[in-house]
Design a protein around this motif. Structure first.
Motif, mmCIF file in Angstrom:
data_model
loop_
_atom_site.group_PDB
_atom_site.id
_atom_site.type_symbol
_atom_site.label_atom_id
_atom_site.label_comp_id
_atom_site.label_asym_id
_atom_site.label_seq_id
_atom_site.Cartn_x
_atom_site.Cartn_y
_atom_site.Cartn_z
ATOM 1 N N VAL A 273 0.835 -1.206 0.000
ATOM 2 C CA VAL A 273 0.000 0.000 0.000
ATOM 3 C C VAL A 273 0.866 1.252 0.000
ATOM 4 O O VAL A 273 0.558 2.240 -0.694
ATOM 5 C CB VAL A 273 -0.958 -0.014 1.205
ATOM 6 N N MET A 274 1.965 1.254 0.746
ATOM 7 C CA MET A 274 2.858 2.414 0.748
ATOM 8 C C MET A 274 3.397 2.688 -0.647
ATOM 9 O O MET A 274 3.492 3.849 -1.075
ATOM 10 C CB MET A 274 4.010 2.190 1.722
ATOM 11 N N ALA A 275 3.757 1.642 -1.364
ATOM 12 C CA ALA A 275 4.254 1.823 -2.733
ATOM 13 C C ALA A 275 3.183 2.440 -3.619
ATOM 14 O O ALA A 275 3.465 3.309 -4.459
ATOM 15 C CB ALA A 275 4.724 0.484 -3.290
ATOM 16 N N GLU A 276 1.937 1.996 -3.438
ATOM 17 C CA GLU A 276 0.835 2.552 -4.233
ATOM 18 C C GLU A 276 0.603 4.022 -3.873
ATOM 19 O O GLU A 276 0.327 4.855 -4.757
ATOM 20 C CB GLU A 276 -0.433 1.735 -3.984
ATOM 21 N N VAL A 277 0.734 4.350 -2.580
ATOM 22 C CA VAL A 277 0.568 5.738 -2.151
ATOM 23 C C VAL A 277 1.639 6.619 -2.776
ATOM 24 O O VAL A 277 1.361 7.705 -3.295
ATOM 25 C CB VAL A 277 0.615 5.835 -0.612
ATOM 26 N N VAL A 278 2.887 6.155 -2.739
ATOM 27 C CA VAL A 278 3.986 6.925 -3.316
ATOM 28 C C VAL A 278 3.746 7.173 -4.804
ATOM 29 O O VAL A 278 3.949 8.283 -5.311
ATOM 30 C CB VAL A 278 5.328 6.204 -3.094
ATOM 31 N N GLU A 279 3.288 6.154 -5.498
ATOM 32 C CA GLU A 279 3.033 6.296 -6.939
ATOM 33 C C GLU A 279 1.939 7.315 -7.215
ATOM 34 O O GLU A 279 2.076 8.174 -8.092
ATOM 35 C CB GLU A 279 2.649 4.931 -7.521
#
Length: 402
Positions: A273-279
């Motif tokens: 989820v953090m990776a998706e938020v960063v993107e």
């Protein structure tokens, strides 16, 4: 306001002291004392004649807050409210060594209403005003830190202040000093950063987190604390995350089958989820930042108040709108846009719309112009009268008194 509280240039204060370290400012370096804001006579007036109610007052002694029935009582026939101050009880407790704390004075004492309004304008953060009245040689509170910055202004008597470095830097409201009692006890056993006596007209700035305690000297001490609750990076980050709720991808349920008791599973989910938020933050930065900014504007409006209006005077001015000079209500948060062929004025508690012909006039008023019906840009006298009357009744404008 700021020039009365600090003995250095405001730019230097902003760069070197704000949020970083304390600043002592002596009366000799400040332009005046603070007796016009709150004097002992004014304290007596507030307690004896102004009908102060809890929670605008509390009492403390040697680190403990006293029970309310020690200083409150019924107000008698015609004012049957049990939470009003009993001045006789206050005298009894004060004589026994209790500190009187008058809270929220920026809501009820005219000199401080104006002073704190200026503080909000200059600092750009919500502010409040409390007063601490301590009898000779007594103290109200144990060593502690605050979760907001404070400007201490000594208005009467003298008080010894002992300040130590933080044990928890830049604490948030969710991180009070009571979470660090042991560390504070150990810290105050060491040499203080500041050990000084504030006299009349002296001031002390303390960033949040700096440990402090204070004790009155030979005379009764009265000091004000102007508390400032600063916007922080975590506040902005939370607002951005809240804005993600507008995106369907982050409202979807996570896949079935995960083990909520398996820490490795949870870490994998969090990482994904953090990776998706960063993107998304990278790709949708402009959209999300706009929404987050709107949320921050609303947050500031919720935590501050615009200047009060006088209902009778405003209504009377509305009846004479064609000849009344007006200005925007000070501190009223608002945005103006155009949509569907109308001017849209968004306020904290309402949305108003006007014909496009009013756009220039509304912008001029919001920008600080003092005007009357005949001088509003883009409108004739008749239309200006209608606009002024409506904005007066909706507490957006206030009449200008000479």
């Amino acid at each position: 306001m700021l020039s009365r509280c600090i003995a250095v240039d405001p730019h230097r204060f902003a760069m070197e002291y704000w949020g970083h370290k304390p600043l002592l400012s002596s009366a000799s370096a400040l332009p005046r004392d603070f007796g016009d804001l709150l004097s002992p006579t004014m304290v007596d007036e507030l307690i004896a004649e102004r009908g102060v109610r809890a929670p605008f007052i509390r009492l403390a002694k040697e680190g403990d807050v006293l029970a309310k029935d020690c200083y409150l009582g019924p107000a008698g026939f015609g004012a049957e409210m049990p939470d009003q101050v009993d001045s006789g009880k206050v005298l009894e407790q004060f004589a026994a060594g209790a500190t009187i704390v008058l809270q929220g004075l920026h809501r009820l004492w005219p000199p401080l209403i104006d002073f704190v309004r200026q503080a909000v304008d200059e600092l750009g953060h919500p502010a409040q005003a409390n007063a601490y009245i301590t009898p000779p040689t007594n103290r109200g509170f144990d060593p502690h830190y605050d979760v907001h910055d404070v400007f201490v202004l000594q208005t009467a008597g003298a008080k010894r202040w002992i300040v130590h470095e933080p044990v928890h830097d830049h604490p948030l409201p969710s991180q009070p000093w009571t979470h660090h009692r042991d560390a504070i006890a150990a810290q105050v056993a060491d040499e203080p950063v500041i050990d000084t006596v504030l006299g009349v007209g002296d001031a002390l700035y303390l960033p949040r987190g700096w440990i402090h305690s204070a004790q009155a000297m030979a005379d009764t001490s009265v000091h004000l604390t102007i508390g400032v609750s600063p916007l922080t990076g975590i506040d902005v980050a939370r607002t951005v995350v809240d804005e993600l709720a507008t995106l369907g991808a982050f409202r979807r349920s996570l896949p079935m089958g995960g083990d909520p008791a398996d820490r490795d599973d949870i870490i994998a989910t969090v990482t994904k989820v953090m990776a998706e938020v960063v993107e998304v933050l990278r790709d949708e930065a402009s959209t999300l930042s706009g929404g987050a900014a709107d949320r921050l504007v609303r947050r500031h409006a919720d935590r501050t108040r615009p200047a009060a209006v006088r209902p009778l005077a405003s209504l009377q001015a509305g009846e004479n709108a064609g000849a009344t000079r007006v200005q925007w209500r000070h501190g009223l948060t608002s945005t103006i846009e155009q949509a569907d062929g109308r001017v849209v004025l968004r306020l904290p508690d309402k949305v108003m719309t006007f014909p496009l012909s009013c756009a220039e006039a509304v912008e001029a008023l919001r920008g600080g112009e003092v005007a009357d019906a005949g001088s509003l840009p883009g409108l004739d006298h008749a239309d200006g009268t209608v606009l002024i009357r409506r904005l007066l009744r909706e507490a957006v404008l206030v009449p200008v008194t000479e």
